[in-house]
Write a protein that holds these residues in place. Structure first.
Motif: not given
Length: 425
Positions: A338-356
């Motif tokens: 953050l703070g280096l470029l005016p626009e950030l080409p961000a990407r997301s990552h999804a996961l599902k947490l199991e119990p424990n």
């Protein structure tokens, strides 16, 4: 050899004056009072027309610090600064050789620099000049000019003035020690205040839910640091979380950390995706960071009802998950910090947490923890620490803290360290 009553009386008066001086200058605790007092009392005790104090500057030369009597009476830091190189003139010779000097006739001594008299109109007849040292360290040179009622100084004057120079050196050294202690205390108080301010920006408590367990640890390498974390409950089914690291350490990093967290809390609203929040966060920080500084961050959203986690990284460390001793490093396609470029080409990552299953977010102070041989803990070392069963998020934190401490083997922390862990029980 008989000593005249007049000489005895003068000697007695000199040493009475030294006793008085010792009490006086050792009672002073401020530089602005001590230095003029040293000269004013020297003039009175030695019964002279003028006195001057030269202190050793950062270049090892003498600099006129204060003058009393003559045409420069009461002068501190005279206009133009008078610098005396080591070995030059009477004062420079005394500094160079570390010896006291009695000059009965100034104009007959080739070391005497007569131009000063020409510039000031003061006529120097005789000089006493003594070095001021304390514990082998050069402090400066003290000199008096022209005894009142006599043509020149004598050995009795020199002996007394040597003692006076030692007293003055002791007083100045003591005062410097006091001032260093005051400065250290002031800095310590400021850092303590900064720590309190910084701590106030971090979460005062973490969410307490029956089926979700959170734990965190934060340790600055210095008094204050640039790491941060936060956990924000934006609704009954949605929790946002972040772990970040400001480049650098100390006060500038702490200030930027406080600014970054404040901005993020304004951005996070129910329903906003981590990618959108990260992009807006970057836009608000861009152009407002100190040159050369930036922020890495891992921002995420947890949906409680589905155990779904959505992550977005801005140049930050890859997180881990651990489930019953099975550890996985979550490789997230990140974007620049953050703070280096005016626009950030961000990407997301999804996961599902199991119990424990525990999600472990951290700053590089964990993987870049160095032992005495400069060997880092690195990601493999962290995975080994996580390769066991944990009953709670606090157990994960405790295991990582113990492992990191054992790895350092007494070495000082290399960087700030922050860890945030959560999972479903």
């Amino acid at each position: 050899m008989s000593v005249s009553p007049a000489s005895l009386e003068r000697q007695l008066n000199l040493y009475k004056g030294l006793v008085e001086v010792s009490s006086l200058i050792n009672a002073i605790t401020e530089s602005r009072e001590l230095l003029p007092a040293v000269l004013d009392v020297a003039r009175r005790v030695m019964e002279v027309e003028a006195a001057s104090l030269f202190m050793v500057n950062e270049h090892g030369e003498l600099e006129l610090t204060y003058a009393s009597g003559g045409v420069m009476a009461g002068t501190s830091a005279p206009e133009g600064r008078i610098i005396v190189p080591r070995g030059r003139g009477i004062a420079g010779w005394v500094l160079e050789h570390g010896e006291a000097l009695l000059v009965p006739d100034a104009y007959a001594d080739p070391r005497f620099f007569a131009d000063t008299d020409k510039k000031t109109g003061f006529r120097t007849r005789s000089i006493l000049c003594v070095p001021m040292k304390r514990k082998g360290k050069e402090i400066g040179v003290l000199q008096v000019l022209n005894p009142i009622g006599r043509d020149s100084f004598d050995e009795m004057d020199l002996e007394a003035f040597r003692a006076y120079g030692n007293l003055a050196a002791t007083a100045i050294d003591k005062l410097r020690t006091i001032e260093r202690q005051r400065e250290q205390q002031r800095v310590a108080q400021e850092f303590a205040f900064a720590r309190e301010i910084q701590a106030s920006f971090l979460p005062q408590s973490l969410p307490t839910l029956s089926h979700v367990n959170f734990a965190a640890t934060y340790r600055p390498a210095l008094n204050v640091g640039g790491d941060f974390y936060d956990v924000i409950e934006s609704g009954p089914d949605e929790i946002y979380f972040v772990v970040g690291d400001v480049s650098g350490k100390g006060m500038p990093a702490a200030l930027l950390m406080a600014q970054a967290l404040s901005i993020l809390r304004l951005i996070v609203k129910p329903g906003i995706s981590p990618v959108a929040a990260m992009a807006r966060w970057n836009a608000m920080l861009s152009g407002h960071t100190i040159r050369g500084m930036f922020i890495t961050a891992m921002l995420g959203r947890l949906v409680l009802s589905t155990r779904q986690v959505e992550l977005c990284s801005a140049g930050h460390c890859h997180p881990f998950t651990t489930l019953e001793g099975h550890v996985e490093e979550i490789k997230i396609a990140g974007s620049p910090p953050l703070g280096l470029l005016p626009e950030l080409p961000a990407r997301s990552h999804a996961l599902k947490l199991e119990p424990n299953q525990w999600l472990v977010l951290y700053t590089d102070g964990l993987v870049e923890s160095f032992d005495r041989d400069d060997v880092p803990l690195d990601s493999e070392g962290v995975q080994q620490l996580l390769s066991q069963k944990f009953a709670s998020a606090t157990d994960v934190i405790d295991g990582l803290n113990r492992g990191e401490l054992n790895h350092r083997q007494g070495a000082d922390p290399h960087d700030d360290l922050t860890i945030l862990v959560f999972g479903f029980q």
